[in-house]
Design a protein around this motif. Sequence first.
Motif, PDB file in Angstrom:
ATOM      1  N   GLU A 104       0.847  -1.188   0.000  1.00 20.13           N
ATOM      2  CA  GLU A 104       0.000   0.000   0.000  1.00 20.13           C
ATOM      3  C   GLU A 104       0.889   1.247   0.000  1.00 20.13           C
ATOM      4  O   GLU A 104       1.688   1.436   0.914  1.00 20.13           O
ATOM      5  CB  GLU A 104      -0.914   0.005   1.231  1.00 20.13           C
ATOM      6  CG  GLU A 104      -2.037  -1.004   1.177  1.00 20.13           C
ATOM      7  CD  GLU A 104      -2.985  -0.879   2.353  1.00 20.13           C
ATOM      8  OE1 GLU A 104      -2.759   0.027   3.197  1.00 20.13           O
ATOM      9  OE2 GLU A 104      -3.930  -1.673   2.463  1.00 20.13           O
ATOM     10  N   HIS A 105       0.724   2.066  -1.017  1.00 20.91           N
ATOM     11  CA  HIS A 105       1.507   3.298  -1.129  1.00 20.91           C
ATOM     12  C   HIS A 105       0.684   4.485  -0.643  1.00 20.91           C
ATOM     13  O   HIS A 105      -0.522   4.561  -0.904  1.00 20.91           O
ATOM     14  CB  HIS A 105       1.938   3.529  -2.579  1.00 20.91           C
ATOM     15  CG  HIS A 105       3.091   2.683  -3.002  1.00 20.91           C
ATOM     16  ND1 HIS A 105       4.274   3.200  -3.482  1.00 20.91           N
ATOM     17  CD2 HIS A 105       3.269   1.335  -2.992  1.00 20.91           C
ATOM     18  CE1 HIS A 105       5.111   2.222  -3.760  1.00 20.91           C
ATOM     19  NE2 HIS A 105       4.520   1.076  -3.481  1.00 20.91           N
ATOM     20  N   SER A 106       1.345   5.395   0.052  1.00 22.54           N
ATOM     21  CA  SER A 106       0.712   6.626   0.513  1.00 22.54           C
ATOM     22  C   SER A 106       1.133   7.769  -0.403  1.00 22.54           C
ATOM     23  O   SER A 106       2.099   7.644  -1.159  1.00 22.54           O
ATOM     24  CB  SER A 106       1.137   6.925   1.953  1.00 22.54           C
ATOM     25  OG  SER A 106       2.484   7.373   1.984  1.00 22.54           O
ATOM     26  N   PRO A 107       0.457   8.900  -0.364  1.00 23.97           N
ATOM     27  CA  PRO A 107       0.856  10.051  -1.196  1.00 23.97           C
ATOM     28  C   PRO A 107       2.092  10.746  -0.632  1.00 23.97           C
ATOM     29  O   PRO A 107       2.010  11.840  -0.071  1.00 23.97           O
ATOM     30  CB  PRO A 107      -0.381  10.948  -1.164  1.00 23.97           C
ATOM     31  CG  PRO A 107      -1.061  10.614   0.117  1.00 23.97           C
ATOM     32  CD  PRO A 107      -0.799   9.163   0.363  1.00 23.97           C
ATOM     33  N   SER A 108       3.247  10.097  -0.748  1.00 17.56           N
ATOM     34  CA  SER A 108       4.506  10.643  -0.241  1.00 17.56           C
ATOM     35  C   SER A 108       5.318  11.209  -1.392  1.00 17.56           C
ATOM     36  O   SER A 108       5.558  10.515  -2.383  1.00 17.56           O
ATOM     37  CB  SER A 108       5.304   9.552   0.484  1.00 17.56           C
ATOM     38  OG  SER A 108       4.606   9.085   1.609  1.00 17.56           O
TER      39      SER A 108
END
Length: 477
Positions: free
Chosen positions: A90-94
Amino acid sequence: TVQSALSTVRRADMPPHLAQILTQLLAQQPESAANKQTKSVPVPEHLPRLLHLLTKNYPAEYHAAILMASLPILGTLATHARAVYFDGVEHSPSFLSCIVAPQASGKSCTRKIIELLMNKLQQQDNKEREKERKWMEEKRARKNSKQQPEDPRAKIRIVPATISNAMLFKRLDCSQDEHLFTYAEEIDTLSKGRKSGAWSQKDDIMRQAFDNSICGQDYMSDNSWSAMVRVYYNTLTCGTPIAVHRYYNDVEGGLVSRVCFAQLPDMLGAQIPIFGNLTADEQAEVKIWVEKLSKIGQTAAASSSEESADQKTPESSPVVYELKRVKEAIWNWMEARRLEYLETQENPALDIFRRRAAVIGFRAGLLAAILCDDKETDEALDFTTWVADYVLSQQLDMFGAEMNRLMLEGETIAHSKKSTGNYTSLLSKLPTEFTLEELMARRMEQGYKTDLKMVVYRWTHNNIIEKLGKNRFRKIG
């Protein structure tokens, strides 16, 4: 004699005549794929509404930089948004964005965007800082008392560029897996911090911030914060080209491939750019979008806008978005860049930078889908591939030649320690005249992993083969 030798000033610059000769030789060299001017990547004509509002009052040549600058800000606001990438994570908006421009070129436009989008978050931080300040005053007043006041664990998300490691880990620990944000109007602030220790070892933390991996420190002292935390940390920095290259001086370190660079146009001899302002209605619309991003994942809402200082913040949890069309667009984009590299094999930096550019584009697609009313519209897909294209083009333009040079030197040094006879078996499997495709097939059969370009380069350099034409070679002797 030693003292005299050490005190003698040595000439550090290149002799003018030698510099002139080298300049003439470089001008006569044919342009290779690695040194070609990076292609222009025009901004999509149709953008999600909020992104359109952010760029509408700036000249067209500033739009790309505005969009790159907005990514870490919007990612901080939409901190609970998630999407699963090809790696199953799961990727976050980083985002780590860096705006590059000469002096007096209009980098201040980034400050206006921060003030517009992060005003509410700044007000929340001010309340938390006041709570922390009162706790520290009470702690000093009762320093000799056995009963000490309880740490309020203030949730402060906008932190200065010169924050120490210990304080950064404390802020991350208290942020409850929500992104922190740092804005540095001059990247030299970070370079100076490296020397003084305030920013020491931050490169590792920034790499972990991009991957949202776990980081921390563990000290015996009670005066320092000990914690192991998952790093959610977005940054926006600005600087002149020289200052940016001075800070990102380790091309092989892996940090430059994680940064969204954006180069503003040179303003030498140009008229001063005119920046406009949003109308009252447009500013109100922006606030609605900020509220939408900030409320992602909230399970409870505050009863009123005027919360008391000790009222609990609404609980939040990550929201995972299904982005089938965005993933398909990024997959096709990555495949196109892979085939582009295989056509020439002359630009390894393209193959290296494309992978993380795709990750950045995917995360931008997550934001774009949210800004298109949680739908994967054509506008969201266009923005997704544009971000990947633009990030890759900027990384190649700024660091591509250096990356290729370092890779070539590294491979040459590594294989110079081995006998060239190691590849005798590979060469013997090839006919007198062979193509690059035949070499690729034989290499895979023999189990060699060295890049084809390096094999061809070493054989040609050692007069083992000669080039007949495009992708065709012949053995010598």
